[in-house]
Design an enzyme around this catalytic site. Structure first.
Site, PDB file in Angstrom:
ATOM      1  N   ASP A  88     -30.917 -67.343   0.812  1.00  0.00           N
ATOM      2  CA  ASP A  88     -31.191 -66.404   1.584  1.00  0.00           C
ATOM      3  C   ASP A  88     -32.915 -66.486   2.020  1.00  0.00           C
ATOM      4  O   ASP A  88     -33.384 -65.498   2.119  1.00  0.00           O
ATOM      5  CB  ASP A  88     -30.719 -64.930   1.004  1.00  0.00           C
ATOM      6  CG  ASP A  88     -29.369 -64.767   0.912  1.00  0.00           C
ATOM      7  OD1 ASP A  88     -28.625 -65.901   0.921  1.00  0.00           O
ATOM      8  OD2 ASP A  88     -29.035 -63.645   0.677  1.00  0.00           O
ATOM      9  N   ASP A 127     -27.396 -64.554   4.200  1.00  0.00           N
ATOM     10  CA  ASP A 127     -26.734 -63.235   4.427  1.00  0.00           C
ATOM     11  C   ASP A 127     -26.224 -63.295   5.806  1.00  0.00           C
ATOM     12  O   ASP A 127     -27.246 -63.871   6.625  1.00  0.00           O
ATOM     13  CB  ASP A 127     -27.752 -62.392   3.942  1.00  0.00           C
ATOM     14  CG  ASP A 127     -27.283 -61.194   3.359  1.00  0.00           C
ATOM     15  OD1 ASP A 127     -26.210 -61.192   2.867  1.00  0.00           O
ATOM     16  OD2 ASP A 127     -28.126 -60.002   3.095  1.00  0.00           O
ATOM     17  N   HIS A 168     -24.445 -61.008   8.310  1.00  0.00           N
ATOM     18  CA  HIS A 168     -23.785 -59.715   8.549  1.00  0.00           C
ATOM     19  C   HIS A 168     -23.263 -59.348   9.999  1.00  0.00           C
ATOM     20  O   HIS A 168     -24.133 -59.740  10.985  1.00  0.00           O
ATOM     21  CB  HIS A 168     -24.816 -58.595   8.048  1.00  0.00           C
ATOM     22  CG  HIS A 168     -25.060 -58.409   6.718  1.00  0.00           C
ATOM     23  ND1 HIS A 168     -24.180 -58.572   5.795  1.00  0.00           N
ATOM     24  CD2 HIS A 168     -25.962 -58.468   5.922  1.00  0.00           C
ATOM     25  CE1 HIS A 168     -24.503 -58.540   4.483  1.00  0.00           C
ATOM     26  NE2 HIS A 168     -25.869 -58.498   4.644  1.00  0.00           N
ATOM     27  N   HIS A 183     -23.596 -51.058   3.410  1.00  0.00           N
ATOM     28  CA  HIS A 183     -24.541 -52.109   3.023  1.00  0.00           C
ATOM     29  C   HIS A 183     -25.830 -51.738   3.993  1.00  0.00           C
ATOM     30  O   HIS A 183     -26.840 -51.908   3.297  1.00  0.00           O
ATOM     31  CB  HIS A 183     -24.160 -53.553   2.877  1.00  0.00           C
ATOM     32  CG  HIS A 183     -25.147 -54.650   2.689  1.00  0.00           C
ATOM     33  ND1 HIS A 183     -25.653 -54.444   1.440  1.00  0.00           N
ATOM     34  CD2 HIS A 183     -25.832 -55.509   3.397  1.00  0.00           C
ATOM     35  CE1 HIS A 183     -26.468 -55.559   1.430  1.00  0.00           C
ATOM     36  NE2 HIS A 183     -26.610 -56.205   2.532  1.00  0.00           N
ATOM     37  N   HIS A 228     -30.183 -55.963   8.394  1.00  0.00           N
ATOM     38  CA  HIS A 228     -30.869 -57.434   8.274  1.00  0.00           C
ATOM     39  C   HIS A 228     -30.063 -58.349   8.236  1.00  0.00           C
ATOM     40  O   HIS A 228     -28.598 -58.253   8.198  1.00  0.00           O
ATOM     41  CB  HIS A 228     -31.471 -57.391   6.971  1.00  0.00           C
ATOM     42  CG  HIS A 228     -30.711 -57.268   5.568  1.00  0.00           C
ATOM     43  ND1 HIS A 228     -29.843 -55.774   5.239  1.00  0.00           N
ATOM     44  CD2 HIS A 228     -29.772 -58.007   5.040  1.00  0.00           C
ATOM     45  CE1 HIS A 228     -29.254 -56.240   4.336  1.00  0.00           C
ATOM     46  NE2 HIS A 228     -28.714 -57.419   4.215  1.00  0.00           N
ATOM     47  N   LYS A 250     -22.436 -65.370   3.790  1.00  0.00           N
ATOM     48  CA  LYS A 250     -21.631 -64.518   3.355  1.00  0.00           C
ATOM     49  C   LYS A 250     -22.147 -62.987   3.830  1.00  0.00           C
ATOM     50  O   LYS A 250     -23.271 -63.027   4.584  1.00  0.00           O
ATOM     51  CB  LYS A 250     -22.185 -64.544   1.565  1.00  0.00           C
ATOM     52  CG  LYS A 250     -23.690 -64.296   1.693  1.00  0.00           C
ATOM     53  CD  LYS A 250     -24.263 -64.381  -0.008  1.00  0.00           C
ATOM     54  CE  LYS A 250     -25.709 -64.434   0.116  1.00  0.00           C
ATOM     55  NZ  LYS A 250     -26.434 -63.157   0.504  1.00  0.00           N
ATOM     56  N   CYS A 294     -29.918 -61.209  -4.703  1.00  0.00           N
ATOM     57  CA  CYS A 294     -29.020 -62.253  -4.429  1.00  0.00           C
ATOM     58  C   CYS A 294     -29.436 -63.826  -5.264  1.00  0.00           C
ATOM     59  O   CYS A 294     -28.514 -64.391  -5.493  1.00  0.00           O
ATOM     60  CB  CYS A 294     -29.245 -62.791  -2.647  1.00  0.00           C
ATOM     61  SG  CYS A 294     -28.344 -61.350  -1.759  1.00  0.00           S
TER      62      CYS A 294
HETATM   63 ZN    ZN Z   1     -27.293 -58.051   3.249  1.00  0.00          ZN
END
Ligand code: ZN
Length: 190
Positions: free
Chosen positions: A13, A53, A55, A61, A75, A100, A142
């Site tokens: 990440d 990451d 999203h 979250h 984010h 993810k 993470c």
């Molecule tokens: Zn996240």
């Protein structure tokens, strides 16, 4: 020194939103990006992969009033610059990238999938990897989750402590204990 061919580097990440100037900036993130790029360029690892990451709508979250433990400012939203790797890291440096967190929180890279649907554990095994070195952002979220899952999956795991950045230094005593309990070793240098 070259790492054995059975060892992969997992870069967790290192994305714009987690570095200075990003929506969820972690102090030291940009330095991690520079140092990891140097390590990758050194050719020390035959196999280097990244997690991101990624999203779309991860529910609770994200929050307008985040607690910075379970909820966070938005984010790494797909399609925004914040989701991209932080310079000087670029996608072509990595043999594969595992995305993810599309619709829920996902701290561990082992929850992610590559563009062709491979899981991180499956991909590593297919490539003859038995040991992983883990670096990236954030140490206490993470990186921690990815390292602990790697140990659970049966890989030998080292966290490259000098190549990580933490959300909160207050968490690090517990994180180190969690690593020790799981047999994850900490190394200050690769
Ligand atoms: Zn996240």
């Amino acid at each position: 020194m070259t790492a054995p061919s059975s060892t992969a580097l997992i870069v967790v990440d290192v994305q714009n939103d987690f570095c200075e100037g990003g929506s969820l900036a972690v102090a030291g993130g940009a330095q991690v990006a520079a140092d990891v790029a140097e390590l990758v360029a050194s050719g020390r690892y035959g196999t280097v992969v990244a997690t991101r990451d990624h999203h779309i709508d991860p529910g609770s979250h994200f929050s307008d009033e985040p607690d910075f433990v379970d909820s966070w400012p938005p984010h790494c939203v797909v399609g925004t610059p914040g989701e991209l790797l932080h310079a000087p890291l670029t996608e072509d440096l990595f043999a594969e990238t595992f995305f993810k967190g599309e619709y829920e929180a996902a701290y561990s890279g082992f929850e992610g999938k590559s563009a062709d649907g491979s899981t991180l554990a499956g991909w590593l095994r297919e490539h003859g990897i038995s040991e992983v070195d883990v670096c990236g952002i954030a140490t206490d979220y993470c990186v921690r989750a990815t390292a602990l899952d790697a140990a659970r999956e049966g890989f030998g795991v080292r966290v490259l402590d000098g190549l990580t950045a933490a959300v909160s230094a207050d968490n690090l005593t517990q994180v180190r204990q969690d690593f020790a309990d799981a047999g994850v070793t900490l190394s200050t240098s690769p």
